[in-house]
Design a protein around this motif. Sequence first.
Motif, PDB file in Angstrom:
ATOM      1  N   SER A 121       3.891   7.235   4.828  1.00 17.11           N
ATOM      2  CA  SER A 121       4.952   6.424   4.209  1.00 17.11           C
ATOM      3  C   SER A 121       4.433   5.150   3.546  1.00 17.11           C
ATOM      4  CB  SER A 121       6.009   6.043   5.256  1.00 17.11           C
ATOM      5  OG  SER A 121       5.481   5.101   6.187  1.00 17.11           O
ATOM      6  N   PHE A 122       3.215   4.726   3.885  1.00 11.06           N
ATOM      7  CA  PHE A 122       2.735   3.433   3.392  1.00 11.06           C
ATOM      8  C   PHE A 122       2.304   3.522   1.931  1.00 11.06           C
ATOM      9  CE2 PHE A 122      -0.700   0.322   2.676  1.00 11.06           C
ATOM     10  CZ  PHE A 122       0.020  -0.841   2.907  1.00 11.06           C
ATOM     11  N   ILE A 123       2.826   2.591   1.128  1.00  7.65           N
ATOM     12  CA  ILE A 123       2.459   2.459  -0.281  1.00  7.65           C
ATOM     13  C   ILE A 123       1.887   1.059  -0.475  1.00  7.65           C
ATOM     14  CG2 ILE A 123       3.262   2.501  -2.665  1.00  7.65           C
ATOM     15  CD1 ILE A 123       5.692   4.156  -1.628  1.00  7.65           C
ATOM     16  N   GLU A 124       0.636   0.961  -0.868  1.00  7.54           N
ATOM     17  CA  GLU A 124       0.008  -0.351  -1.017  1.00  7.54           C
ATOM     18  C   GLU A 124       0.306  -0.962  -2.377  1.00  7.54           C
ATOM     19  OE1 GLU A 124      -4.324  -2.620  -0.534  1.00  7.54           O
ATOM     20  OE2 GLU A 124      -4.183  -0.442  -0.264  1.00  7.54           O
ATOM     21  N   TYR A 125       0.537  -2.289  -2.370  1.00  7.09           N
ATOM     22  CA  TYR A 125       0.770  -3.044  -3.591  1.00  7.09           C
ATOM     23  C   TYR A 125      -0.310  -4.120  -3.752  1.00  7.09           C
ATOM     24  CZ  TYR A 125       5.526  -1.132  -3.798  1.00  7.09           C
ATOM     25  OH  TYR A 125       6.621  -0.298  -3.867  1.00  7.09           O
TER      26      TYR A 125
ATOM     27  N   GLN B 126       9.003  -4.124   4.058  1.00  2.00           N
ATOM     28  CA  GLN B 126       7.783  -4.624   3.442  1.00  2.00           C
ATOM     29  C   GLN B 126       6.870  -5.094   4.565  1.00  2.00           C
ATOM     30  OE1 GLN B 126       7.068  -4.503   0.105  1.00  2.00           O
ATOM     31  NE2 GLN B 126       9.030  -3.425  -0.124  1.00  2.00           N
ATOM     32  N   ILE B 127       5.597  -4.740   4.469  1.00  6.55           N
ATOM     33  CA  ILE B 127       4.665  -5.052   5.547  1.00  6.55           C
ATOM     34  C   ILE B 127       3.402  -5.705   4.990  1.00  6.55           C
ATOM     35  CG2 ILE B 127       3.774  -2.682   5.484  1.00  6.55           C
ATOM     36  CD1 ILE B 127       3.140  -2.981   8.490  1.00  6.55           C
ATOM     37  N   VAL B 128       2.969  -6.755   5.662  1.00  6.17           N
ATOM     38  CA  VAL B 128       1.733  -7.466   5.323  1.00  6.17           C
ATOM     39  C   VAL B 128       0.859  -7.494   6.570  1.00  6.17           C
ATOM     40  CG1 VAL B 128       0.729  -9.657   4.615  1.00  6.17           C
ATOM     41  CG2 VAL B 128       2.892  -8.912   3.607  1.00  6.17           C
ATOM     42  N   VAL B 129      -0.383  -7.050   6.437  1.00  7.75           N
ATOM     43  CA  VAL B 129      -1.283  -6.974   7.592  1.00  7.75           C
ATOM     44  C   VAL B 129      -2.580  -7.709   7.283  1.00  7.75           C
ATOM     45  CG1 VAL B 129      -2.487  -5.445   9.194  1.00  7.75           C
ATOM     46  CG2 VAL B 129      -0.311  -4.726   8.206  1.00  7.75           C
TER      47      VAL B 129
ATOM     48  N   GLU C 229       4.649  -1.288   1.204  1.00  4.27           N
ATOM     49  CA  GLU C 229       5.965  -0.829   1.645  1.00  4.27           C
ATOM     50  C   GLU C 229       5.784   0.410   2.500  1.00  4.27           C
ATOM     51  OE1 GLU C 229      10.193   0.552  -0.492  1.00  4.27           O
ATOM     52  OE2 GLU C 229       8.561  -0.343  -1.648  1.00  4.27           O
ATOM     53  N   ALA C 230       6.607   0.537   3.521  1.00  6.91           N
ATOM     54  CA  ALA C 230       6.479   1.674   4.431  1.00  6.91           C
ATOM     55  C   ALA C 230       7.797   1.889   5.171  1.00  6.91           C
ATOM     56  CB  ALA C 230       5.341   1.441   5.419  1.00  6.91           C
ATOM     57  N   THR C 231       7.792   2.872   6.048  1.00  7.47           N
ATOM     58  CA  THR C 231       8.907   3.043   6.974  1.00  7.47           C
ATOM     59  C   THR C 231       8.367   3.023   8.399  1.00  7.47           C
ATOM     60  OG1 THR C 231       8.779   5.466   6.941  1.00  7.47           O
ATOM     61  CG2 THR C 231      10.245   4.428   5.335  1.00  7.47           C
ATOM     62  N   ILE C 232       9.183   2.494   9.308  1.00  2.16           N
ATOM     63  CA  ILE C 232       8.890   2.523  10.738  1.00  2.16           C
ATOM     64  C   ILE C 232      10.045   3.238  11.409  1.00  2.16           C
ATOM     65  CG2 ILE C 232       8.564   1.141  12.825  1.00  2.16           C
ATOM     66  CD1 ILE C 232       7.228  -0.982  11.180  1.00  2.16           C
TER      67      ILE C 232
END
Length: 291
Positions: free
Chosen positions: A71-75, A123-126, A114-117
């Motif tokens: 599901s993760f799409i990197e921007y 939106q996710i920042v790691v 962007e992803a789903t949990i």
Amino acid sequence: MGFADFLKNLKKDEKKSTQKDASMHWVKCPGCSALMYHKEVFSQSQVCPKCNYHFRISAKDRITLLCDEGSFIEYDKNLKPIDPLKFVDKESYQQRIKKYKEKTGRPSSIISGEATINHKPLQIVVFDFEFMGGSLGSVEGEKIVRAINRAIAKKQALLIVSTSGGARMQESTYSLMQMAKTSAALNKLSKAKLPFISLLTDPTFGGVSASFAFLGDIIIAEPGAMIGFAGARVIKQTIGADLPANFQTAEFLLEHGLIDMVVARKELKKTLSDIIGMLNPNYEMQPILDH
């Protein structure tokens, strides 16, 4: 070279190979000093099965752990820092960036996307501590602001997973400005009534902890994570007194009301999806869009 020398060198090579294999296949827990087969630790989400010590994990492993598969799409992965100050200490800033890019495969200490949990989009920042200690620079601040803007545009929750030594000294004031820049952007997210979840992992210090990391609607930490602004040694020298036991650990911060919860790594995904579901009732209407 005689035959005796050949055998001697062969034994040295075998010893080096054995030591290398041993270091690759066995892990010593910093918490309880237990020696474990590495697969035993990896199968437990890199948590010691004997004492629950949480090993540090990479940004990619964190994304795999938290996000639904595929599901993760990197921007913004091509954003890279410049060197406005032409900074040089033991080596130039440009050389450091090049070295860490070769080490990690990316030009900054952040992966954003962007992803789903559990099917809930966000939106996710790691942060990745392997890249210059997860330091906060201009590119990292810009990536965070862009993630916030995407969250507002798509009416999604924002999750920032922090692990950092603080602001990046090679960018001086440019780096410090990111503290205000990200905090101001988070105010817009708050006005849009969208949740910001801050996940603090080991270690989280400096400018990161002094800005967005402690601005979350919900602040979560992993067990045993070291969290603070300055290091314990600096604080002790400044105040001239001994510090409490477990000072700056996640458990200490929870006890003193600085964070909301301490959640074991195995429970993080469910906890995060539950919080997103409670704080963002629009999640069911938000499909993941193609990048």
